[in-house]
Design a protein around this motif. Structure first.
Motif, PDB file in Angstrom:
ATOM      1  N   SER A 336       0.850  -1.180   0.000  1.00 39.25           N
ATOM      2  CA  SER A 336       0.000   0.000   0.000  1.00 39.25           C
ATOM      3  C   SER A 336       0.882   1.225   0.000  1.00 39.25           C
ATOM      4  O   SER A 336       1.953   1.237   0.583  1.00 39.25           O
ATOM      5  N   ALA A 337       0.443   2.292  -0.681  1.00 39.63           N
ATOM      6  CA  ALA A 337       1.263   3.483  -0.815  1.00 39.63           C
ATOM      7  C   ALA A 337       0.449   4.694  -0.416  1.00 39.63           C
ATOM      8  O   ALA A 337      -0.767   4.719  -0.568  1.00 39.63           O
ATOM      9  N   PRO A 338       1.111   5.748   0.107  1.00 39.68           N
ATOM     10  CA  PRO A 338       0.384   6.960   0.437  1.00 39.68           C
ATOM     11  C   PRO A 338      -0.300   7.517  -0.801  1.00 39.68           C
ATOM     12  O   PRO A 338       0.160   7.355  -1.918  1.00 39.68           O
ATOM     13  N   SER A 339      -1.383   8.214  -0.599  1.00 37.21           N
ATOM     14  CA  SER A 339      -2.179   8.684  -1.724  1.00 37.21           C
ATOM     15  C   SER A 339      -1.775  10.055  -2.215  1.00 37.21           C
ATOM     16  O   SER A 339      -2.382  10.590  -3.113  1.00 37.21           O
ATOM     17  N   GLY A 340      -0.738  10.643  -1.636  1.00 40.49           N
ATOM     18  CA  GLY A 340      -0.228  11.881  -2.196  1.00 40.49           C
ATOM     19  C   GLY A 340      -0.678  13.140  -1.488  1.00 40.49           C
ATOM     20  O   GLY A 340      -0.493  14.225  -2.000  1.00 40.49           O
ATOM     21  N   GLY A 341      -1.235  13.053  -0.296  1.00 44.73           N
ATOM     22  CA  GLY A 341      -1.563  14.232   0.478  1.00 44.73           C
ATOM     23  C   GLY A 341      -2.597  15.101  -0.203  1.00 44.73           C
ATOM     24  O   GLY A 341      -3.755  14.741  -0.317  1.00 44.73           O
ATOM     25  N   ALA A 342      -2.176  16.284  -0.704  1.00 46.79           N
ATOM     26  CA  ALA A 342      -3.100  17.238  -1.296  1.00 46.79           C
ATOM     27  C   ALA A 342      -3.412  16.933  -2.755  1.00 46.79           C
ATOM     28  O   ALA A 342      -4.078  17.711  -3.418  1.00 46.79           O
ATOM     29  N   ALA A 343      -2.938  15.828  -3.261  1.00 47.34           N
ATOM     30  CA  ALA A 343      -3.188  15.477  -4.663  1.00 47.34           C
ATOM     31  C   ALA A 343      -4.680  15.402  -4.945  1.00 47.34           C
ATOM     32  O   ALA A 343      -5.446  14.867  -4.156  1.00 47.34           O
ATOM     33  N   THR A 344      -5.081  15.957  -6.076  1.00 50.13           N
ATOM     34  CA  THR A 344      -6.483  16.000  -6.463  1.00 50.13           C
ATOM     35  C   THR A 344      -6.613  15.658  -7.946  1.00 50.13           C
ATOM     36  O   THR A 344      -5.842  16.150  -8.765  1.00 50.13           O
ATOM     37  N   TRP A 345      -7.583  14.822  -8.278  1.00 54.24           N
ATOM     38  CA  TRP A 345      -7.880  14.527  -9.678  1.00 54.24           C
ATOM     39  C   TRP A 345      -9.037  15.427 -10.108  1.00 54.24           C
ATOM     40  O   TRP A 345     -10.152  15.321  -9.596  1.00 54.24           O
ATOM     41  N   VAL A 346      -8.758  16.349 -11.033  1.00 50.98           N
ATOM     42  CA  VAL A 346      -9.717  17.379 -11.427  1.00 50.98           C
ATOM     43  C   VAL A 346     -10.345  17.028 -12.779  1.00 50.98           C
ATOM     44  O   VAL A 346      -9.635  16.846 -13.769  1.00 50.98           O
ATOM     45  N   PRO A 347     -11.676  16.918 -12.854  1.00 51.77           N
ATOM     46  CA  PRO A 347     -12.318  16.639 -14.141  1.00 51.77           C
ATOM     47  C   PRO A 347     -12.028  17.733 -15.162  1.00 51.77           C
ATOM     48  O   PRO A 347     -12.037  18.925 -14.841  1.00 51.77           O
ATOM     49  N   ALA A 348     -11.775  17.333 -16.395  1.00 54.32           N
ATOM     50  CA  ALA A 348     -11.523  18.278 -17.487  1.00 54.32           C
ATOM     51  C   ALA A 348     -11.912  17.598 -18.798  1.00 54.32           C
ATOM     52  O   ALA A 348     -12.212  16.405 -18.827  1.00 54.32           O
ATOM     53  N   ARG A 349     -11.868  18.355 -19.870  1.00 50.20           N
ATOM     54  CA  ARG A 349     -12.221  17.791 -21.177  1.00 50.20           C
ATOM     55  C   ARG A 349     -11.609  18.629 -22.299  1.00 50.20           C
ATOM     56  O   ARG A 349     -11.248  19.795 -22.109  1.00 50.20           O
ATOM     57  N   ALA A 350     -11.481  18.018 -23.456  1.00 47.62           N
ATOM     58  CA  ALA A 350     -11.126  18.707 -24.703  1.00 47.62           C
ATOM     59  C   ALA A 350      -9.839  19.514 -24.612  1.00 47.62           C
ATOM     60  O   ALA A 350      -9.750  20.626 -25.124  1.00 47.62           O
ATOM     61  N   GLY A 351      -8.832  18.974 -23.939  1.00 45.22           N
ATOM     62  CA  GLY A 351      -7.537  19.647 -23.868  1.00 45.22           C
ATOM     63  C   GLY A 351      -7.382  20.620 -22.728  1.00 45.22           C
ATOM     64  O   GLY A 351      -6.331  21.257 -22.583  1.00 45.22           O
ATOM     65  N   GLU A 352      -8.407  20.771 -21.886  1.00 44.17           N
ATOM     66  CA  GLU A 352      -8.299  21.682 -20.747  1.00 44.17           C
ATOM     67  C   GLU A 352      -7.198  21.223 -19.800  1.00 44.17           C
ATOM     68  O   GLU A 352      -7.014  20.036 -19.556  1.00 44.17           O
ATOM     69  N   VAL A 353      -6.460  22.194 -19.245  1.00 41.58           N
ATOM     70  CA  VAL A 353      -5.440  21.932 -18.244  1.00 41.58           C
ATOM     71  C   VAL A 353      -5.730  22.818 -17.041  1.00 41.58           C
ATOM     72  O   VAL A 353      -5.531  24.030 -17.097  1.00 41.58           O
ATOM     73  N   PRO A 354      -6.243  22.269 -15.942  1.00 39.91           N
ATOM     74  CA  PRO A 354      -6.605  23.086 -14.779  1.00 39.91           C
ATOM     75  C   PRO A 354      -5.384  23.713 -14.120  1.00 39.91           C
ATOM     76  O   PRO A 354      -4.258  23.238 -14.296  1.00 39.91           O
ATOM     77  N   PRO A 355      -5.573  24.791 -13.345  1.00 37.24           N
ATOM     78  CA  PRO A 355      -4.473  25.362 -12.575  1.00 37.24           C
ATOM     79  C   PRO A 355      -3.862  24.313 -11.643  1.00 37.24           C
ATOM     80  O   PRO A 355      -4.565  23.505 -11.058  1.00 37.24           O
TER      81      PRO A 355
END
Length: 481
Positions: A336-355
């Motif tokens: 088992s591995a840590p999940s990355g703390g503040a890591a967040t998976w942000v929904p996006a589409r069509a080439g969008e790159v969130p901040p």
């Protein structure tokens, strides 16, 4: 995934890490009472030729000294091409500013800004973008003086600056940190993206540098004690324990009246401190770990002033962070591995790159760490902004997914591994249709650095490229902090 969320995103100012160019470095703006940012100084001629730099978030800030026409481009790659936004500040004889798309008129926005630039002094500005919303404002002002919402946004991987129409310019582009440390055994932590620090420190003794897996004192951890023991000796320590791994005499290494320049480097477990290119102190860790942060402090009667850059002049190539190899794991029964703390998976589409998106590779433009669903699996892959998709590998083929999630909000280290292994702290990023855990990996292929999936039971990292699923037995794994 435990500790990972799927959320909508909003503008979140953050600072890009810039590639080195042949320029000088100066402080230009305060962040807090103990830390200020540094800048790359860039001269642009009267040529209308952009100098491009990568971005890893939805904002950039800078200062510019020019009588008119400070131009900024936002692009998918390090060159002028469609799609492309341009922000002209102080155009038309320093009377107007505009936002333009794809080098076409009519301009999307035009505002009167008489006297906004100066050829005699630096003026500060910021630019932010999110989901097609472009905003430009002045340093110290929260509200933009110019903004536009693009109904057909694209992913932004680079920004460029230039001057023209009779004007040359001087720019201060944000890069690096200045830190003051009190006489206290308390580290001031900052993130790293490369395996080296260029340091200038002014202190009478005891300049301490920590290399860690997060922004805190915790094992595992390296410490370099420079000019300790009344500025007579230096040491490398592991996990805050004695005896020191290396301890030697370095009389007069530091000075309280002038800055002394040093370089700290780490690669494949080798920790070094150099002065004028000569190794002062070195130790090789037989069991290295991924380094994502550094800390600086002074103590034992000493205060310090630091100037730090997390890159070395002239350095090029991918950003490698220390190189441990995990013990072999049979099948895919991975620890088992840590999940990355503040890591967040942000929904996006069509080439969008969130901040705050995490960069993961390069293929004619910046690629980002993403994941998407395919045939019942959740698969890590590469977000290719100009293609408008996240590519994932499955069933021997490359699949482009218009809807996907982007990894945001964490510091990433890329740790070499092989044969299906993953290092401690690897970020769980998905699962196969049968429930096998998948991790984010990457490998170089035909000059590109491509993000894909590490599948333990297959003992490889699969990358999507050129319509195919390509297997690499040696690769790098993302460790997120």
């Amino acid at each position: 995934m435990r500790g990972i969320e799927s959320v909508s995103y909003f503008p979140s100012p953050a600072r890009p890490r810039l590639q080195f160019v042949s320029c000088s470095f100066r402080r230009y703006t305060a962040v807090d009472s103990r830390s200020t940012t540094m800048a790359v100084e860039l001269q642009t001629p009267d040529k209308l030729e952009y100098n491009f730099y990568p971005v890893t978030s939805g904002s950039t800030q800078f200062k510019v000294k020019t009588p008119n026409d400070a131009h900024i481009a936002l692009t998918t790659g390090p060159a002028e091409s469609d799609p492309m936004y341009e922000i002209f500040i102080g155009g038309w004889g320093n009377t107007k500013s505009i936002i333009r798309k794809n080098r076409q008129k009519p301009d999307k926005v035009e505002v009167e800004t008489p006297g906004i630039l100066s050829g005699d002094e630096f003026r500060g500005f910021w630019i932010r973008w999110s989901a097609g919303s472009i905003a430009c404002g002045k340093e110290g002002e929260a509200h933009p003086f110019m903004s536009w919402d693009d109904p057909e946004p694209f992913g932004i991987g680079y920004y460029g600056v230039c001057t023209g129409w009779g004007a040359s310019g001087s720019w201060l582009l944000e890069d690096g940190s200045k830190v003051d440390t009190p006489d206290r055994l308390e580290y001031r932590f900052l993130a790293v993206c490369k395996g080296a620090l260029e340091i200038e420190v002014k202190a009478p003794s005891n300049a301490h540098v920590a290399l860690t897996t997060g922004p805190r004192e915790a094992d595992p951890m390296y410490e370099l004690i420079l000019g300790g023991w009344n500025n007579k000796e230096s040491a490398i320590r592991h996990n805050r324990t004695k005896p020191d791994k290396v301890h030697l005499e370095t009389p007069g290494l530091l000075h309280d009246g002038e800055f002394r320049r040093l370089t700290i480097q780490w690669d494949k477990g080798v920790i070094q401190a150099k002065k004028d290119g000569i190794v002062l102190i070195e130790w090789r860790d037989p069991a290295p770990f991924g380094i994502s942060h550094y800390g600086v402090r002074t103590a034992w009667g000493a205060t310090g002033h630091w100037k730090v850059r997390n890159s070395i002049p002239g350095s090029t190539g991918p950003q490698h962070i220390v190189a441990p190899r995990a013990a072999p794991q049979p099948g895919w029964s991975l620890p088992s591995a840590p999940s990355g703390g503040a890591a967040t998976w942000v929904p996006a589409r069509a080439g969008e790159v969130p901040p705050g998106a995490v960069p993961g590779g390069y293929d004619n433009e910046q690629l980002y760490v993403g994941r998407a669903r395919h045939e019942g699996a959740l698969i890590p892959g590469k977000v290719h902004p100009s293609h408008g998709v996240c590519y994932v590998a499955w069933g021997g083929q490359e699949h482009g997914k218009e809807e996907y999630e982007v990894l945001c909000g964490c510091e990433a280290a890329w740790v070499p591994a092989a044969q299906g292994q993953v290092p401690a702290g690897a970020l769980p990023s998905g699962e196969t249709e049968d429930g096998e855990p998948l991790f984010t990996g990457r490998a170089q292929h035909e000059g590109a650095m491509c993000v894909g999936k590490v599948q333990g039971s297959h003992t490889v990292c699969y990358i999507p490229y050129g319509g195919q699923e390509i297997a690499y037995p040696e690769y790098e794994v993302l460790v997120a902090k």
